[in-house]
Design an enzyme around this catalytic site. Structure first.
Site, PDB file in Angstrom:
ATOM      1  N   GLY A 260       0.511  -1.260   0.042  1.00 34.29           N
ATOM      2  CA  GLY A 260      -0.479  -0.104   0.141  1.00 34.29           C
ATOM      3  C   GLY A 260       0.916   1.192  -0.183  1.00 34.29           C
ATOM      4  O   GLY A 260       0.224   2.603  -0.007  1.00 34.29           O
ATOM      5  N   ASP A 261       2.101   1.295   0.406  1.00 36.35           N
ATOM      6  CA  ASP A 261       2.706   2.073  -0.092  1.00 36.35           C
ATOM      7  C   ASP A 261       2.851   3.274  -0.727  1.00 36.35           C
ATOM      8  O   ASP A 261       3.330   3.179  -2.235  1.00 36.35           O
ATOM      9  CB  ASP A 261       4.890   1.529   0.673  1.00 36.35           C
TER      10      ASP A 261
END
Length: 306
Positions: A260-261
């Site tokens: 999700g970064d």
DNA sequence: AGCCAGGGTAGGG
DNA sequence: CCCTACCATGGC
């Protein structure tokens, strides 16, 4: 002789593994001028430690022509054997010195996305955050804000609650321990520009760690990194990204992969020429060849953004 | 003004 | 399990 101030006492030397490049690590560490928990230049890095309750400034350099990392005491009392050993262990984990990077480069050198970075960043290791409370705080502060602002939040938090020391015109800071926050209110933290969500999560984490209900040792003793992740996910305000980030930076789990970064997404977008950010599913598909080294792949991909 | 930033939660399928 | 609002703050 020991204990005299400003004597530049050599504390110890650590043998360097193959594939370690201090300048490459320092370049990463220098990525923000707002970093307050250490000061790095082209030669080395200086950080304030508390050794036997005494603020002690320690500088790390590589002795010219030697494969050894030298730890030098700039100010403070020469510590006893136990704190000295703990400091050495901290530095081993800070620079991930016990990792054999040969398998990573075998795959990265043949990977279309990692190839260039593996060459240009040769010897870069994941710079860890060995202290669990500091790692969790840094992750919480970094949730959904740009890095510059996250650094500002950390700086304000550290300056308000941490110890500091002046040395040769620079101020060095020590991150406050969890017990510091037991008497701190949400309103106080919000006045430092934390959102209520960040403030609440930080206070909850501080209480858990100070109360002995959460520790790095306990997380590492769990049967798997996934189990540690599940433990962290039970804490309100800690989601998938934060727990994966902590696995990567604190628990030294090379398989952690924060899909999700946004930084990872932007790096892949940039390197592939996509006209949009990749989805987590696309990142997972890309990461198949990186199996076992997802955290290192992520850390190297971040370098593409600078 | 509007969109983005090293996200997370709650609510509803 | 997934997808979707919604939250909250500063930077550019």
């Amino acid at each position: 002789m020991w204990g005299r101030r400003d004597m530049n006492d050599l504390l110890f030397e650590l043998p360097l593994p193959e594939f370690f490049d201090l300048p490459a690590c320092l370049e990463y560490m220098n990525r923000s001028p707002l970093e307050c928990l250490f000061r790095s230049d082209g030669e080395g890095v200086t950080r304030l430690f508390m050794l036997e309750g005494t603020p002690s400034l320690v500088r790390l350099t590589v002795a010219a022509g030697t494969p050894r990392l030298q730890a030098t005491l700039l100010t403070g009392a020469f510590p006893g054997p136990k704190p000295l050993a703990e400091l050495a262990q901290y530095i081993v984990e800070w620079f991930d010195l016990e990792r054999d990077l040969a398998p990573f480069y075998r795959l990265a050198d043949a990977d279309p996305l990692l190839q260039k970075l593996a060459a240009s960043e040769r010897g870069l290791r994941i710079i860890g955050i060995p202290d669990l409370f500091e790692a969790l705080c840094w992750a919480i502060l970094g949730q959904q804000v740009n890095l510059a602002f996250a650094y500002r939040l950390k700086q304000q938090l550290t300056a308000e609650y941490g110890k500091s020391l002046e040395y040769e015109g620079h101020t060095y800071y020590h991150f406050p321990g969890p017990e510091t926050f037991l008497q701190v209110s949400m309103e106080e933290l919000c006045s430092l520009q934390l959102t209520r969500s960040k403030a609440r999560t930080l206070l909850d984490v501080a209480a858990l760690i100070a109360g002995g209900e959460l520790s790095r040792e306990e997380l590492l003793a769990l049967p798997s990194p996934e189990a540690a992740e599940q433990r962290l996910l039970k804490i309100r305000g800690i989601g998938l990204w934060t727990s994966q980030y902590v696995r990567m930076r604190c628990l030294r789990d090379a398989t952690a992969f924060p899909v999700g970064d946004v930084g990872l997404q932007n790096a892949v977008k940039f390197l592939t020429g996509m006209d949009r950010k990749p989805t987590p599913a696309e990142l997972l598909a890309l990461s198949v060849p990186w199996h076992g080294w997802e955290a290192y792949a992520t850390f190297y991909l971040w370098r593409a953004l600078y």
